[in-house]
Design a protein around this motif. Structure first.
Motif, PDB file in Angstrom:
ATOM      1  N   HIS A   4       0.839  -1.185   0.000  1.00 34.03           N
ATOM      2  CA  HIS A   4       0.000   0.000   0.000  1.00 34.03           C
ATOM      3  C   HIS A   4       0.883   1.247   0.000  1.00 34.03           C
ATOM      4  O   HIS A   4       1.854   1.317   0.747  1.00 34.03           O
ATOM      5  CB  HIS A   4      -0.906  -0.011   1.228  1.00 34.03           C
ATOM      6  CG  HIS A   4      -2.054   0.926   1.133  1.00 34.03           C
ATOM      7  ND1 HIS A   4      -1.924   2.273   1.425  1.00 34.03           N
ATOM      8  CD2 HIS A   4      -3.335   0.745   0.752  1.00 34.03           C
ATOM      9  CE1 HIS A   4      -3.092   2.857   1.252  1.00 34.03           C
ATOM     10  NE2 HIS A   4      -3.966   1.961   0.840  1.00 34.03           N
TER      11      HIS A   4
ATOM     12  N   GLN B 273     -10.489  -0.905  17.281  1.00 32.37           N
ATOM     13  CA  GLN B 273     -10.519  -0.237  15.961  1.00 32.37           C
ATOM     14  C   GLN B 273      -9.127  -0.133  15.344  1.00 32.37           C
ATOM     15  O   GLN B 273      -9.002  -0.024  14.130  1.00 32.37           O
ATOM     16  CB  GLN B 273     -11.114   1.168  16.058  1.00 32.37           C
ATOM     17  CG  GLN B 273     -12.609   1.182  16.283  1.00 32.37           C
ATOM     18  CD  GLN B 273     -12.948   1.443  17.733  1.00 32.37           C
ATOM     19  OE1 GLN B 273     -12.173   1.113  18.636  1.00 32.37           O
ATOM     20  NE2 GLN B 273     -14.098   2.042  17.971  1.00 32.37           N
TER      21      GLN B 273
ATOM     22  N   ARG C 117      -6.011  -3.721   9.814  1.00 25.47           N
ATOM     23  CA  ARG C 117      -4.797  -3.747   9.005  1.00 25.47           C
ATOM     24  C   ARG C 117      -4.300  -2.313   8.890  1.00 25.47           C
ATOM     25  O   ARG C 117      -5.101  -1.371   8.875  1.00 25.47           O
ATOM     26  CB  ARG C 117      -5.087  -4.362   7.640  1.00 25.47           C
ATOM     27  CG  ARG C 117      -5.371  -5.867   7.725  1.00 25.47           C
ATOM     28  CD  ARG C 117      -6.082  -6.376   6.504  1.00 25.47           C
ATOM     29  NE  ARG C 117      -5.268  -6.437   5.315  1.00 25.47           N
ATOM     30  CZ  ARG C 117      -4.579  -7.519   4.914  1.00 25.47           C
ATOM     31  NH1 ARG C 117      -4.584  -8.611   5.654  1.00 25.47           N
ATOM     32  NH2 ARG C 117      -3.895  -7.507   3.795  1.00 25.47           N
TER      33      ARG C 117
ATOM     34  N   GLU D 144      -3.289  -0.408   6.564  1.00 28.92           N
ATOM     35  CA  GLU D 144      -3.798   0.446   5.486  1.00 28.92           C
ATOM     36  C   GLU D 144      -5.169   1.007   5.795  1.00 28.92           C
ATOM     37  O   GLU D 144      -5.617   1.964   5.170  1.00 28.92           O
ATOM     38  CB  GLU D 144      -3.931  -0.359   4.180  1.00 28.92           C
ATOM     39  CG  GLU D 144      -2.693  -1.069   3.725  1.00 28.92           C
ATOM     40  CD  GLU D 144      -2.619  -2.490   4.221  1.00 28.92           C
ATOM     41  OE1 GLU D 144      -3.022  -2.767   5.383  1.00 28.92           O
ATOM     42  OE2 GLU D 144      -2.146  -3.346   3.479  1.00 28.92           O
ATOM     43  N   ASN D 145      -5.858   0.373   6.707  1.00 23.89           N
ATOM     44  CA  ASN D 145      -7.259   0.692   6.943  1.00 23.89           C
ATOM     45  C   ASN D 145      -7.494   1.656   8.099  1.00 23.89           C
ATOM     46  O   ASN D 145      -8.646   1.933   8.448  1.00 23.89           O
ATOM     47  CB  ASN D 145      -8.053  -0.597   7.179  1.00 23.89           C
ATOM     48  CG  ASN D 145      -7.981  -1.526   5.973  1.00 23.89           C
ATOM     49  OD1 ASN D 145      -7.748  -1.085   4.857  1.00 23.89           O
ATOM     50  ND2 ASN D 145      -8.175  -2.814   6.207  1.00 23.89           N
TER      51      ASN D 145
END
Lengths: 390, 333
Positions: A51, A148, A153, A155-156
């Protein structure tokens, strides 16, 4: 349990405001999960095709095995990971037989917290700990209050690039005395912790690790010399709980506790008390006895109050009476410093002299209202109180 | 075109609600009737079409035209329809939002091909679903780009990575299914119907990666669910109602397939299978893929997946969970 990271910042926060905000945060009320930094991965990382917001760094503590696969040696899971796959933690990835951490310098939560929030009650009381986390975790506790980011991951979740030297500088600028690796799980951002701990020490700061303790001996041997204190979650005293509620194992955590203590590092322990799951007197008695026998009676134990969270919203908050009762159980086993946490204003948050029972440090939540220690001793009976006081 | 409410669509269809066609996702009765036969008639069925001319040259890009003709032929057999367009008319209502889940993790040489997706989109549009109602997605925009999908659009349909959605791309609500607790991609939850377009490859842990495993790209935390050969987690994920009930069709891209070394691309073990597998039953499609991979492994002198200690137990578990049935015989057209 790792301390909560607070609300997430607006996604429009720039990296500059991210750091400035963290520096002036004071009591850490400013939430600092920022959007990915503009100065993202360089050309070398692009070849790895990860990413674009992440900059892979070759991981430590792994070995190459057959067929472009790797075996991670960082935590007891010992994930064997194929090409383009990640380990359980979600932040270490195999690319063509080389294992990379994806979260070095990719901070997704930064706060300047009271050190008592970690909780560390016997380390630099009243000081600030510049606290940082990346995404990821090597467990999946159903009650995680930071899910959270811990279960995400990298990237999220919004994140910003905060290299070790800049982290240390930001901590100094914010008036912190410690740098804490916390919130999610520092085991999985190990390389970032190691490099940042070194930078923090060079800057005159005390690095502390707030962790589930799910790490192998070799990385502990490497990182412990660079840490000033460690807080480990001892989530329960039974394998079924670890397996069913945390998707982990108890035994490696006990090994870590012994290892940290044997290394001479200041250690505090947190047990989050979940109604009906780990709140029996029998269990806490066994837990306390194990601590006394294996670690010594001076290791502080924090019994903290659970609030419904993540995948355990069906349980009620821990009754205060339960914590009071279990406090008595643990003290009866000979532990000299037992606290009840997450009940602001309760007397069991205070540090008392184990000999004469005088209140030494009076707290309300994370706020130190009074510190009567003199040269690390009770001012009344001169009993030496263990901790990192300066 | 007037967009109708999905519930209204089902009411007009005289009513089999979602989930009634057990193991076949939310295939409405009207769709089944229009496409030929009852939903249960397609349980356990996987239709394969192989066209050696899919690749004009061995290393050339596949032909969108040939992909489309293969899709038409497979739908004729599976649905008794004249072609895929007619089949799609029965599967998807014009007002519905249709998502297409591709698999692009392994890069340009072992990912769902844009040519196949364009052929699918073209037939959706011909069936009355506006291109603006179609979204092609996978986890990450950079993976889509690396697999050859042009940014933003695919034959008029929206092309998007879940990571491009403001706010992180996943629903805040945690869904639980069996031992899985996760957050779903909003690309999935914002659609009414789903076409699963996976690829065909072995997987170092689950044995086989096809339609069922493709949905690891629809959830936020797949890394937590690779232990024990990804079993029973793959079935747990596919049993999530938001996935199970939206999925109406599987078009497995077997243009390039791989029999060893997956999930990453391994040139030595990849081959131009030049085929697609079509079904409404993901277990049937995946068991057909398993059979094809097994045959290829045997031809290459490789041990079976069971001998290699990675049998595809996820398939039996998915069948036992009612997600479909093993394919007894691949129907070649």
């Amino acid at each position: 349990m790792s301390d909560g990271g607070g609300p997430r910042a607006p996604l429009s926060a720039s990296r500059r405001s991210f750091l400035v905000g963290a520096a002036v945060a004071g009591c850490g009320l400013w939430a600092a999960s920022a959007r990915a930094a503009e100065d993202v991965a360089g050309a070398g990382a692009l070849e790895l095709a990860v990413h674009p917001s992440l900059e892979p760094v070759e991981a430590r503590h792994y070995e190459k095995i057959e067929g472009d696969r790797v075996r991670c040696k960082l935590c007891p899971r010992k994930c064997e990971v194929g090409d383009v796959e990640r380990g359980y933690c979600g932040v270490r990835e195999n690319r063509g037989g080389t294992y990379y951490t994806l979260v070095h310098s990719a901070a997704c939560a930064v706060h300047n917290d009271p050190i008592e929030k970690k909780p560390l009650f016997h380390v630099l009381p009243g000081s600030l700990a510049f606290s940082v986390a990346t995404a990821g975790c090597n467990m999946a506790c159903r009650f995680c209050q930071n899910w959270q980011i811990s279960q995400a991951r990298p990237e999220n979740v919004p994140h910003a690039r905060l290299p070790p030297a800049e982290l240390a500088a930001a901590a100094r600028a914010a008036g912190a005395r410690a740098v804490a690796f916390t919130y999610a799980e520092p085991v999985v951002f190990y390389e970032y912790v190691l490099d940042s701990a070194r930078a923090a020490r060079e800057a005159g700061l005390v690095p502390v690790m707030v962790t589930n303790g799910y790490m192998q001996k070799e990385p502990w041997d490497e990182i412990l010399p660079h840490l000033g204190a460690v807080k480990i979650d001892l989530k329960a005293f039974g394998e079924p709980f670890y397996r069913e509620v945390c998707d982990g194992e108890l035994r490696p955590v006990l090994d870590s506790l012994r290892h940290v203590k044997a290394a001479g590092k200041w250690l505090e322990i947190v047990t989050l008390v979940l109604p009906t799951r780990n709140d029996s007197a029998r269990e806490i008695r066994a837990l306390a006895r194990w601590i006394r026998t294996n670690l010594g009676r001076d290791v502080p134990l924090h019994l903290t109050r659970f609030t419904p969270m993540y995948r355990m919203r069906n349980l009620p908050p821990t009754p205060v009476e339960t914590l009071e009762r279990l406090h008595g159980v643990a003290r009866a086993e000979g532990l000299r410093f037992v606290y009840a946490g997450n009940i602001p204003g309760h007397d069991l948050e205070n540090t008392r002299c184990p000999r004469c029972e005088s209140v030494l440090i009076r707290r309300t939540g994370f706020l130190v209202r009074e510190n009567r220690l003199r040269d690390g001793r009770c001012p009344d009976c001169r009993e030496a109180i263990p901790g990192v006081w300066a | 075109m007037v967009k109708i409410d999905r519930r209204e669509f089902l009411r007009r269809a005289a009513g089999v609600g979602l989930g009634a066609a057990a193991g076949l996702g939310g295939l409405p009765r009207l769709a089944a009737a229009a496409a030929g036969g009852r939903p249960q008639d397609r349980r356990g069925r996987a239709v394969r079409c192989v066209r050696p001319d899919l690749f004009p040259e061995p290393t050339a890009a596949p032909s969108e035209r040939v992909y489309g003709e293969m899709l038409d032929a497979a739908c004729r057999r599976l649905f008794g329809a004249a072609d895929a367009t007619e089949a799609f008319r029965g599967l998807f209502a014009p007002g519905e939002n249709v998502a297409i889940k591709v698999n692009t993790i392994a890069g340009p040489r072992l990912s769902t091909r844009p040519e196949l997706v364009r052929a699918i989109v073209a037939r959706l549009v011909a069936a009355g679903v506006p291109a603006g109602n179609v979204a092609v997605f996978d986890r990450y925009a950079y993976e889509l780009a690396r697999a050859g999908f042009a940014a933003g659009r695919c034959a008029g349909a929206t092309l998007r990575g879940t990571d491009e959605i403001e706010g992180g791309g996943y629903e805040e609500e945690i869904v639980s299914s069996g031992r899985v607790g996760t957050n779903l991609s909003r690309m999935l939850t914002s659609c009414d119907a789903l076409i699963n377009v996976p690829i065909m490859k072995d997987h170092e842990l689950s044995g086989v990666s096809g339609a069922l495993k493709n949905h690891y790209g629809s959830i936020s935390n797949p890394n937590k669910y690779h232990a024990d050969g990804c079993n029973p987690f793959v079935a747990d994920v596919n049993a999530i109602p938001a996935i199970r009930d939206r999925q109406r069709l599987v078009v497995l891209d077997g243009g390039v397939a791989q029999c060893e070394g997956g999930p990453g691309f391994k040139a030595r073990w990849a081959w131009n299978h030049a085929g697609i597998l079509v079904g409404t039953d993901p277990v049937a499609v995946d068991t057909a893929a398993e059979r094809i991979i097994a045959a290829r492994r045997a031809s290459k002198g490789l041990p079976t997946l069971a001998e290699a200690d990675r049998p595809a137990r996820i398939l039996a578990t998915a069948a036992a969970r009612g997600l479909g049935a093993r394919c007894r015989e691949i129907e070649d057209v």
